[in-house]
Design a protein around this motif. Sequence first.
Motif, PDB file in Angstrom:
ATOM      1  N   ILE A   5       9.724   3.396   4.433  1.00  5.80           N
ATOM      2  CA  ILE A   5       8.758   2.066   4.290  1.00  5.80           C
ATOM      3  C   ILE A   5       8.810   1.842   2.774  1.00  5.80           C
ATOM      4  O   ILE A   5       8.876   0.822   2.608  1.00  5.80           O
ATOM      5  CB  ILE A   5       7.453   2.573   4.938  1.00  5.80           C
ATOM      6  N   GLY A   6       8.654   2.641   2.009  1.00  3.84           N
ATOM      7  CA  GLY A   6       8.484   2.607   0.361  1.00  3.84           C
ATOM      8  C   GLY A   6       9.756   1.896   0.189  1.00  3.84           C
ATOM      9  O   GLY A   6       9.880   0.965  -0.734  1.00  3.84           O
ATOM     10  N   THR A  23       5.181   5.464  -4.989  1.00  4.30           N
ATOM     11  CA  THR A  23       5.531   5.162  -6.441  1.00  4.30           C
ATOM     12  C   THR A  23       4.713   6.250  -7.127  1.00  4.30           C
ATOM     13  O   THR A  23       5.116   6.991  -8.112  1.00  4.30           O
ATOM     14  CB  THR A  23       5.265   3.664  -6.841  1.00  4.30           C
ATOM     15  N   LYS A  24       3.427   6.340  -6.832  1.00  5.02           N
ATOM     16  CA  LYS A  24       2.642   7.458  -7.676  1.00  5.02           C
ATOM     17  C   LYS A  24       3.329   8.823  -7.541  1.00  5.02           C
ATOM     18  O   LYS A  24       2.937   9.576  -8.407  1.00  5.02           O
ATOM     19  CB  LYS A  24       1.075   7.484  -7.112  1.00  5.02           C
ATOM     20  N   LYS A  25       3.841   8.999  -6.239  1.00  6.33           N
ATOM     21  CA  LYS A  25       4.644  10.416  -5.998  1.00  6.33           C
ATOM     22  C   LYS A  25       5.622  10.407  -6.416  1.00  6.33           C
ATOM     23  O   LYS A  25       6.265  11.535  -6.439  1.00  6.33           O
ATOM     24  CB  LYS A  25       4.385  10.581  -4.433  1.00  6.33           C
ATOM     25  N   ASP A  84       4.140  -2.421   5.840  1.00  4.58           N
ATOM     26  CA  ASP A  84       3.896  -1.139   6.091  1.00  4.58           C
ATOM     27  C   ASP A  84       2.733  -0.825   7.506  1.00  4.58           C
ATOM     28  O   ASP A  84       2.389  -2.336   8.002  1.00  4.58           O
ATOM     29  CB  ASP A  84       3.331  -0.478   5.005  1.00  4.58           C
ATOM     30  N   HIS A  85       2.199   0.293   7.616  1.00  5.07           N
ATOM     31  CA  HIS A  85       1.353   0.130   8.828  1.00  5.07           C
ATOM     32  C   HIS A  85      -0.001  -0.260   8.473  1.00  5.07           C
ATOM     33  O   HIS A  85      -0.772   0.043   9.264  1.00  5.07           O
ATOM     34  CB  HIS A  85       1.417   1.543   9.251  1.00  5.07           C
ATOM     35  N   TYR A  86      -0.415  -0.608   7.170  1.00  6.45           N
ATOM     36  CA  TYR A  86      -1.720  -1.065   6.644  1.00  6.45           C
ATOM     37  C   TYR A  86      -1.780  -2.637   7.195  1.00  6.45           C
ATOM     38  O   TYR A  86      -1.545  -3.434   6.359  1.00  6.45           O
ATOM     39  CB  TYR A  86      -1.963  -0.994   5.323  1.00  6.45           C
ATOM     40  N   THR A 119       0.829  -1.022  -0.153  1.00  9.51           N
ATOM     41  CA  THR A 119      -0.045   0.013  -0.038  1.00  9.51           C
ATOM     42  C   THR A 119       0.714   1.300  -0.129  1.00  9.51           C
ATOM     43  O   THR A 119       0.698   2.155  -0.688  1.00  9.51           O
ATOM     44  CB  THR A 119      -0.868   0.082   1.356  1.00  9.51           C
ATOM     45  N   VAL A 120       1.900   1.457   0.881  1.00  4.24           N
ATOM     46  CA  VAL A 120       2.511   2.558   1.009  1.00  4.24           C
ATOM     47  C   VAL A 120       3.601   2.706  -0.107  1.00  4.24           C
ATOM     48  O   VAL A 120       3.742   3.654  -0.717  1.00  4.24           O
ATOM     49  CB  VAL A 120       3.419   2.731   2.177  1.00  4.24           C
TER      50      VAL A 120
END
Length: 370
Positions: A22-23, A14-16, A88-90, A8-9
Amino acid sequence: MNIGFGVTVLNNETKKKHLDGIGIYSKELFHALQKHPLIKLHPLGFGRALNNSNTINNSYLLHILPYLIANKKQNLKDPKINIFHATDHYIPALENTLVIATVMDLIPFLHPEWVSSKLRGLKNYGFKKLIKSADHIITISQYSKNDLVNYMGIKQEKISVTHLGVNKSFFARCSPTFYQKILKKHKIKPGFFLFIGTLQPRKNLIELIDAHALLPLELQTKHQLVLVGQNGWGTDELINKIKEGESKDTVKWLKHLPQQEVQALLQLAQALVFVSLFEGFGLPVLEAFASQCPVIASNTTSIPEVAGTAALLVNPQDKLSINAAMQRLINDPTLAEQLRNKGLKQAKQFTWDQCAAKTIEVYKKLSSNP
């Protein structure tokens, strides 16, 4: 072994077009795990899917609410997946699937003043419950493991430490032509002091700028303080400090840069100065070591665990201590060379392949002892 791998992160960053800790961890670990023939990764995330990943649920909140309210877990759509690794935190609440959660640090609990206050109490309640619901915890330093034991009350045997690695590209030297291109582009001279990271309160940049300002003005301009990182939060006072330094030509803020430019800056710097107040690991320290850049770093939290004896460790809340370390490196080229050699040796002990191997040990342990 079919592993659901949380992205998720990684997808969001990646989009940004900008990866933070974490990424980077998710990306590097994913690539390292892919080398192992017995591991089949299934990238899964919340929100819009990206890069061949699948979606668990369009909304993470809608997924976890039944568990937070009524302890009701949900099944994954793919029954082949026997372990889900939340990198990640998800952290999902799953029925019939073992969950491993990577928890980098407990900063939101231990220092809520350093994170966004928006719905902080609710977020911490949910995060704590989901951490405790996981079948096993991976964390990235012994320091963070101790926090999980002491603050969360999680049993030591339920937590594994897998240190991060450093990307091999940081060991490669840039060309002299590229050095000159970068220096000209950013209007800086070699021998600057460097910081890398998102601008936020726990990075302690006001103290760093004040420590640098204690140098004689001639040395401040000869050895500028260069900050590389995007603006985060809680930085109004810091931005004013940066603008003041920029007006004197003693401070430069370069914001976000491509990795190759960061590598060149590390190789040209007098030192990386990383005097953060709290880190779960401190990856920029390793990246500097691999780049043969001397390091001045905090003597607190996880940083001594990562730096070993290869950095000048200072009290991050003592600007005189930080300043003294800067002056030592300016005045003692022999010390600087010793730190370069020690740092390079230290960096070689931390690889993503090792991180992946220890992660697979956790997968196997959990599979055999569900």
